[in-house]
Every structure is written in structure tokens, then in C-alpha cells.
Design an enzyme around this catalytic site. Structure first.
Site, PDB file in Angstrom:
ATOM      1  N   LEU A  35     -11.731  76.517  38.200  1.00 58.51           N
ATOM      2  CA  LEU A  35     -12.655  76.827  37.102  1.00 58.51           C
ATOM      3  C   LEU A  35     -13.480  78.088  37.368  1.00 58.51           C
ATOM      4  O   LEU A  35     -13.841  78.377  38.516  1.00 58.51           O
ATOM      5  CB  LEU A  35     -13.583  75.634  36.858  1.00 58.51           C
ATOM      6  CG  LEU A  35     -12.864  74.290  36.617  1.00 58.51           C
ATOM      7  CD1 LEU A  35     -13.888  73.165  36.431  1.00 58.51           C
ATOM      8  CD2 LEU A  35     -11.942  74.360  35.400  1.00 58.51           C
ATOM      9  N   GLY A  38     -15.491  81.405  32.414  1.00 62.66           N
ATOM     10  CA  GLY A  38     -14.908  81.148  31.089  1.00 62.66           C
ATOM     11  C   GLY A  38     -14.932  79.650  30.806  1.00 62.66           C
ATOM     12  O   GLY A  38     -15.272  79.208  29.707  1.00 62.66           O
ATOM     13  N   HIS A  39     -14.580  78.854  31.819  1.00 59.95           N
ATOM     14  CA  HIS A  39     -14.618  77.391  31.652  1.00 59.95           C
ATOM     15  C   HIS A  39     -16.058  76.901  31.499  1.00 59.95           C
ATOM     16  O   HIS A  39     -16.325  75.974  30.740  1.00 59.95           O
ATOM     17  CB  HIS A  39     -13.973  76.704  32.864  1.00 59.95           C
ATOM     18  CG  HIS A  39     -12.511  77.005  33.027  1.00 59.95           C
ATOM     19  ND1 HIS A  39     -12.038  77.773  34.061  1.00 59.95           N
ATOM     20  CD2 HIS A  39     -11.436  76.658  32.287  1.00 59.95           C
ATOM     21  CE1 HIS A  39     -10.716  77.871  33.959  1.00 59.95           C
ATOM     22  NE2 HIS A  39     -10.327  77.214  32.890  1.00 59.95           N
TER      23      HIS A  39
END
Ligand code: PAF
Length: 295
Positions: A35, A38-39
Site C-alpha cells: 500500500l 494512493g491507497h
């Protein structure tokens, strides 16, 4: 600490109780792990609109073709769980391959005009694998809303259509691409890039700004813009190949003359890493970007 589930049955029971007894809404962020920011943005969007946020972490073998990077795709569950903890995620679902696919699924899914073009042309079977896992995860999590990044714009469009055609009662929420301070779109695959390759990879973002400048100066013919983008990217030393540069309307239909709201989509090999990116025409103006400045 998020609740960690590895079994479908346990997660289903948990969600059923939360929805039926608690009356909670469920936001879902499907991921393949490793991750990044963006996540985080997807998670934050989910947390803002749902009572419970579920993040799935599963590198789905069905969406990788022979010879692609399935084996070397980065995996680090402990690190992912820490990020989820920081973001106050409620539930992490991290199933094994045996749990997800006790048998290799025979289902094949295609969506006319959407799954066989662009990425689909260069990665046959990719979207069938994505649709299978997304449907399966939706059946397990039963989310009210699911969050997908615009970074994978074609995937977003495919999932939107999948949900529409099958009347799946989940709202698909699109979340804008997150870029680093120099404009490189965040992706778990950026990890593969050497410092020199990373410099060449910035050409993707810069080519979008170049296109914006050309459009501003009255060049709206898609074929001309596509050529200018491709030529610009290919000038960078570590760029090996451009798979495609396409300009489409928001529904992925190719256009001849571009206008605000259309999308530039591209896939480029930088060294041995295949990067995809896309850009909504007009965004440079909206965000006040100028070429070379980044953000
Ligand atoms: O975008 C991704 O990370 C994957 O394609 C998804 C949606 C999690 C399905 O495996």
C-alpha cells in the site's frame, strides 16, 4: 489495530452482523497490497462516507498473464497492516490462494468495447481476471460503496459497467490519481524502477503537460497529439517501448478532435517495468499546473 480475516466465512459473518444488527454501512477498498499514498486516499474516502471500512489485500493470480510480474509483485502484509492501522481501517481481508480459488475458476467475463481494447489488447485475459476477483470480493464483502483509483482508469470503467450490467447494489466511487511531488503517478510497481528509470518515467506526466500546452495553442487533432506524446516519451533514455497512446472520451471511445474532459491513456515500458497512466484533458488548467513544475 484492524480486525484481520483470512477466511471468507468469518468475514461474511462479521459483515452480516454489522449490517443487520448494527445497521452499519460498509465501504470497501480492494487492493493487491504494498500500500502507498494512493491507497491511503482510497481509504480516507471510504472512511469519510461509511461506518466500516474493509481493505482487501490479495495479489490476484487470474489477472496476470504468463510471463508477467505475478511472482515478483511486491508483498508485505505486516507493512500493509501497519498502514491500515494508521488510517484506522476497521477490517483487513487477506485470504490465501486456496481460500479464494480452491479450484481455478472457469468463468470468463468480457465487456464489449471495454475489456479487449487498450490494456485488454496488450494483456489478454487481464480484465476477465479483474472482473472475477472483484465480483467474488463484492459477494464476500457486500459493500455499500467500493473505491477505485482513476490511476487504473480503464479498470474503473470496466468495474462501473460490470456493476451496472449485473445490477450489483454497490456504488462505485472514483478517486483521483495521487502523484508524487514530481508528477509520477503512485503505483506499487514504481518499486521496480532504478533512480535513472524513475527519471525517465517522469516523461509520462510531462507528456500530459506537453499535450495540454499543445491543446492550449490550438492543436486539437488527436493523431497529432498522440504522436507528439509518443515522440516526447521515446526521447527518454530508459524508455524501451510505448505499448499505446490513446485519446478517448470519458467512456473510452476514441476521439478525432479532443476537448476538455477527454482522456489521454498510455502504457509505457521503462526498462523492464510496464507503467500505465492517464490524464483528464483540462486538469492542468483546473489545478494551475504549468509544464515542468509538477506539484
Ligand atoms: O487495482 C487493483 O489493485 C486490482 O486490480 C484489484 C482491483 C484489487 C483487483 O485485483
Amino acid at each position: 489495530m484492524p480486525k484481520l480475516f483470512t477466511k471468507i466465512r468469518d468475514l461474511r459473518n462479521y459483515i452480516k452482523t454489522a449490517k443487520q444488527d448494527g445497521g452499519y454501512t460498509v465501504g470497501f477498498v480492494p487492493t493487491m497490497g504494498y500500500l502507498h499514498d494512493g491507497h491511503r486516499r482510497l481509504i480516507k474516502s471510504s472512511k469519510a462516507h461509511n461506518d466500516i471500512t474493509v481493505v482487501s489485500i490479495y495479489v490476484n493470480p487470474l489477472q496476470f498473464a504468463e510471463g508477467e510480474d505475478y511472482e515478483r509483485y511486491p508483498r508485505d502484509l505486516e507493512r500493509d497492516i501497519s498502514l491500515c492501522e494508521e488510517e484506522l481501517v476497521d477490517v483487513v481481508f487477506a485470504p490465501s490462494d486456496e481460500e479464494m480459488y480452491p479450484e481455478r475458476p472457469l468463468l470468463r467475463i468480457s465487456i464489449e468495447g471495454l475489456t479487449e481494447v487498450l490494456e485488454g489488447q496488450f494483456r489478454p485475459g487481464h480484465f476477465s481476471g479483474v472482473c472475477t476477483v472483484v465480483l467474488k470480493l463484492f459477494n464476500i464483502v457486500n459493500p455499500n460503496r467500493a473505491y477505485f483509483g482513476e490511476k487504473d482508469y480503464q479498470q474503473l470503467k470496466v468495474v462501473e459497467r460490470l456493476v451496472k450490467d449485473l445490477s450489483i447494489p454497490t456504488e462505485i466511487v472514483a478517486v483521483p490519481t495521487v502523484r508524487d511531488e514530481e508528477g509520477l503517478a503512485l503505483s506499487s510497481r514504481n518499486l521496480y524502477l532504478s533512480p535513472e528509470e524513475r527519471r525517465s518515467a517522469l516523461s509520462l506526466y510531462r507528456s500530459f503537460l506537453l499535450a495540454e500546452t499543445l491543446i492550449k495553442n490550438g492543436n486539437t487533432e488527436a493523431s497529432l497529439l498522440k504522436k507528439a506524446i509518443e515522440d516526447f516519451i521515446l526521447k527518454h533514455p530508459k524508455v524501451r517501448k510505448v505499448d499505446y497512446v490513446e485519446i478517448t472520451d470519458p467512456e473510452l471511445r476514441p476521439v478525432q478532435q479532443v476537448k476538455e474532459g477527454d482522456r489521454i491513456l498510455l502504457a509505457v515500458w521503462v526498462g523492464n517495468t510496464r507503467l500505465i497512466d492517464n490524464w483528464r484533458i483540462g486538469d492542468a488548467k483546473v489545478r494551475g499546473h504549468t509544464q515542468g513544475r509538477g506539484f
